[in-house]
Design an enzyme around this catalytic site. Sequence first.
Site, PDB file in Angstrom:
ATOM      1  N   ASP A 182       0.878  -1.167   0.000  1.00 42.48           N
ATOM      2  CA  ASP A 182       0.000   0.000   0.000  1.00 42.48           C
ATOM      3  C   ASP A 182       0.920   1.224   0.000  1.00 42.48           C
ATOM      4  O   ASP A 182       1.702   1.415   0.945  1.00 42.48           O
ATOM      5  CB  ASP A 182      -0.872  -0.038   1.267  1.00 42.48           C
ATOM      6  N   TYR A 187      -7.498  15.533  -6.961  1.00 47.27           N
ATOM      7  CA  TYR A 187      -6.811  14.800  -8.039  1.00 47.27           C
ATOM      8  C   TYR A 187      -5.909  15.737  -8.843  1.00 47.27           C
ATOM      9  O   TYR A 187      -4.754  15.416  -9.118  1.00 47.27           O
ATOM     10  CB  TYR A 187      -7.855  14.140  -8.941  1.00 47.27           C
TER      11      TYR A 187
HETATM   12  P1  NAP Z   1      -6.898   1.246 -12.112  1.00 43.66           P
HETATM   13  O1  NAP Z   1      -7.211   0.305 -13.227  1.00 43.66           O
HETATM   14  O2  NAP Z   1      -7.932   1.531 -11.078  1.00 43.66           O
HETATM   15  O3  NAP Z   1      -5.545   0.723 -11.414  1.00 43.66           O
HETATM   16  C1  NAP Z   1      -5.013   1.351 -10.291  1.00 43.66           C
HETATM   17  C2  NAP Z   1      -4.393   0.282  -9.408  1.00 43.66           C
HETATM   18  O4  NAP Z   1      -3.812   0.938  -8.256  1.00 43.66           O
HETATM   19  C3  NAP Z   1      -5.415  -0.725  -8.878  1.00 43.66           C
HETATM   20  O5  NAP Z   1      -4.906  -2.045  -8.948  1.00 43.66           O
HETATM   21  C4  NAP Z   1      -5.594  -0.280  -7.437  1.00 43.66           C
HETATM   22  O6  NAP Z   1      -6.003  -1.314  -6.573  1.00 43.66           O
HETATM   23  C5  NAP Z   1      -4.184   0.188  -7.117  1.00 43.66           C
HETATM   24  N1  NAP Z   1      -4.141   0.992  -5.906  1.00 43.66           N
HETATM   25  C6  NAP Z   1      -5.074   1.855  -5.432  1.00 43.66           C
HETATM   26  N2  NAP Z   1      -4.674   2.368  -4.266  1.00 43.66           N
HETATM   27  C7  NAP Z   1      -3.459   1.836  -3.994  1.00 43.66           C
HETATM   28  C8  NAP Z   1      -2.546   1.968  -2.925  1.00 43.66           C
HETATM   29  N3  NAP Z   1      -2.808   2.751  -1.869  1.00 43.66           N
HETATM   30  N4  NAP Z   1      -1.378   1.273  -2.971  1.00 43.66           N
HETATM   31  C9  NAP Z   1      -1.111   0.457  -4.005  1.00 43.66           C
HETATM   32  N5  NAP Z   1      -1.946   0.280  -5.054  1.00 43.66           N
HETATM   33  C10 NAP Z   1      -3.109   0.960  -5.034  1.00 43.66           C
HETATM   34  O7  NAP Z   1      -6.470   2.677 -12.679  1.00 43.66           O
HETATM   35  P2  NAP Z   1      -5.653   3.135 -13.982  1.00 43.66           P
HETATM   36  O8  NAP Z   1      -6.599   3.866 -14.830  1.00 43.66           O
HETATM   37  O9  NAP Z   1      -4.844   2.026 -14.535  1.00 43.66           O
HETATM   38  O10 NAP Z   1      -4.720   4.228 -13.285  1.00 43.66           O
HETATM   39  C11 NAP Z   1      -3.331   4.071 -13.123  1.00 43.66           C
HETATM   40  C12 NAP Z   1      -2.708   5.448 -12.981  1.00 43.66           C
HETATM   41  O11 NAP Z   1      -2.991   6.204 -14.164  1.00 43.66           O
HETATM   42  C13 NAP Z   1      -3.254   6.271 -11.818  1.00 43.66           C
HETATM   43  O12 NAP Z   1      -2.185   6.985 -11.210  1.00 43.66           O
HETATM   44  C14 NAP Z   1      -4.215   7.236 -12.486  1.00 43.66           C
HETATM   45  O13 NAP Z   1      -4.383   8.437 -11.760  1.00 43.66           O
HETATM   46  C15 NAP Z   1      -3.481   7.464 -13.795  1.00 43.66           C
HETATM   47  N6  NAP Z   1      -4.330   7.989 -14.867  1.00 43.66           N
HETATM   48  C16 NAP Z   1      -5.375   7.261 -15.331  1.00 43.66           C
HETATM   49  C17 NAP Z   1      -6.169   7.784 -16.347  1.00 43.66           C
HETATM   50  C18 NAP Z   1      -7.362   7.034 -16.904  1.00 43.66           C
HETATM   51  O14 NAP Z   1      -8.140   7.654 -17.656  1.00 43.66           O
HETATM   52  N7  NAP Z   1      -7.538   5.750 -16.614  1.00 43.66           N
HETATM   53  C19 NAP Z   1      -5.876   9.054 -16.872  1.00 43.66           C
HETATM   54  C20 NAP Z   1      -4.778   9.751 -16.389  1.00 43.66           C
HETATM   55  C21 NAP Z   1      -4.004   9.211 -15.375  1.00 43.66           C
HETATM   56  P3  NAP Z   1      -7.603  -1.516  -6.310  1.00 43.66           P
HETATM   57  O15 NAP Z   1      -8.216  -1.745  -7.663  1.00 43.66           O
HETATM   58  O16 NAP Z   1      -7.624  -2.721  -5.412  1.00 43.66           O
HETATM   59  O17 NAP Z   1      -8.052  -0.243  -5.667  1.00 43.66           O
END
Ligand code: NAP
Length: 250
Positions: free
Chosen positions: A63, A155
């Site tokens: 975490d 955010y």
């Molecule tokens: P995602 O599919 O929800 O994956 C995020 C992962 O991080 C999940 O496995 C989640 O676990 C894990 N996580 C959450 N809290 C955590 C913690 N405290 N310690 C360790 N792991 C943790 O999201 P994603 O879209 O791939 O996002 C990845 C990154 O890209 C993030 O930083 C996000 O802000 C960034 N981002 C995403 C987008 C978009 O449109 N998707 C756009 C810009 C930036 P759980 O599922 O168990 O919570």
Amino acid sequence: MRMKGKNVIVTGGASGIGLASVERCLEEGASAVIADLEGGEGAARAAELDGRHAGRCLFKACDVTDTAQVDRLFAETVAELGSVDAVFNNAGIGGVTPSDEVSDDEYLRIIDINLNGVFRVARAALRVMYRQGSGSIVNCASILGMMGQSQTAAYTAAKGGVVNLTRTLGIEAAPKGVRVNAIGPGYIDTPLLQALDDELLQGLISLHPMARLGRPEEVANGFLFLASDEASFVTGTTLMVDGGFTAGKS
Ligand code: NAP
């Protein structure tokens, strides 16, 4: 095989962009650690990828809000794999709430994962990489680190912080042979977007000049470039992978 022999840690590696990045690293010859929350999908994903990629994938519960867990992640990875060559500081959560309604708990949780977590992981990575005299850290920012968006105060504050933190760490680490960069995704088709209603999502898609969501592999490819030796003269910057979102209005 752009990452052959390298050891990579991906936080939030069990899902979305992180999982796609783990897969691309494995395809390019690296060993990869999925670092994600205990009890989630991480262990199962790692077991499946480990089977497909000759024992080069493992899961470690971490975490990013817990300094002891972060430091243990790096100590164990060094003990088991020998080095940490690249880190994707990718764990993050979303949150859409009007600023006058957001609670302390929600605001502070988003900051603690999306900004403070990035610092905790980067600090642990720097300690290992300084000893090695090499390494690449890639922090996950966002289009919302470059511009504001209504109802996303925590955010956008966190992601803007990641962009500037990356500049500072890039400068500080450069003399020690360590590069620090960020990647700035546009809206990417991952579970993070599931909370958005369809009308809002269609509106967000239309803001991308490419008029579509990005795919997790497209961000993973940007990460791979920054993590690899191909980016040997790149530090302190943010690579946008956003279908033109931040380039301007069409
Ligand atoms: P995602 O599919 O929800 O994956 C995020 C992962 O991080 C999940 O496995 C989640 O676990 C894990 N996580 C959450 N809290 C955590 C913690 N405290 N310690 C360790 N792991 C943790 O999201 P994603 O879209 O791939 O996002 C990845 C990154 O890209 C993030 O930083 C996000 O802000 C960034 N981002 C995403 C987008 C978009 O449109 N998707 C756009 C810009 C930036 P759980 O599922 O168990 O919570």
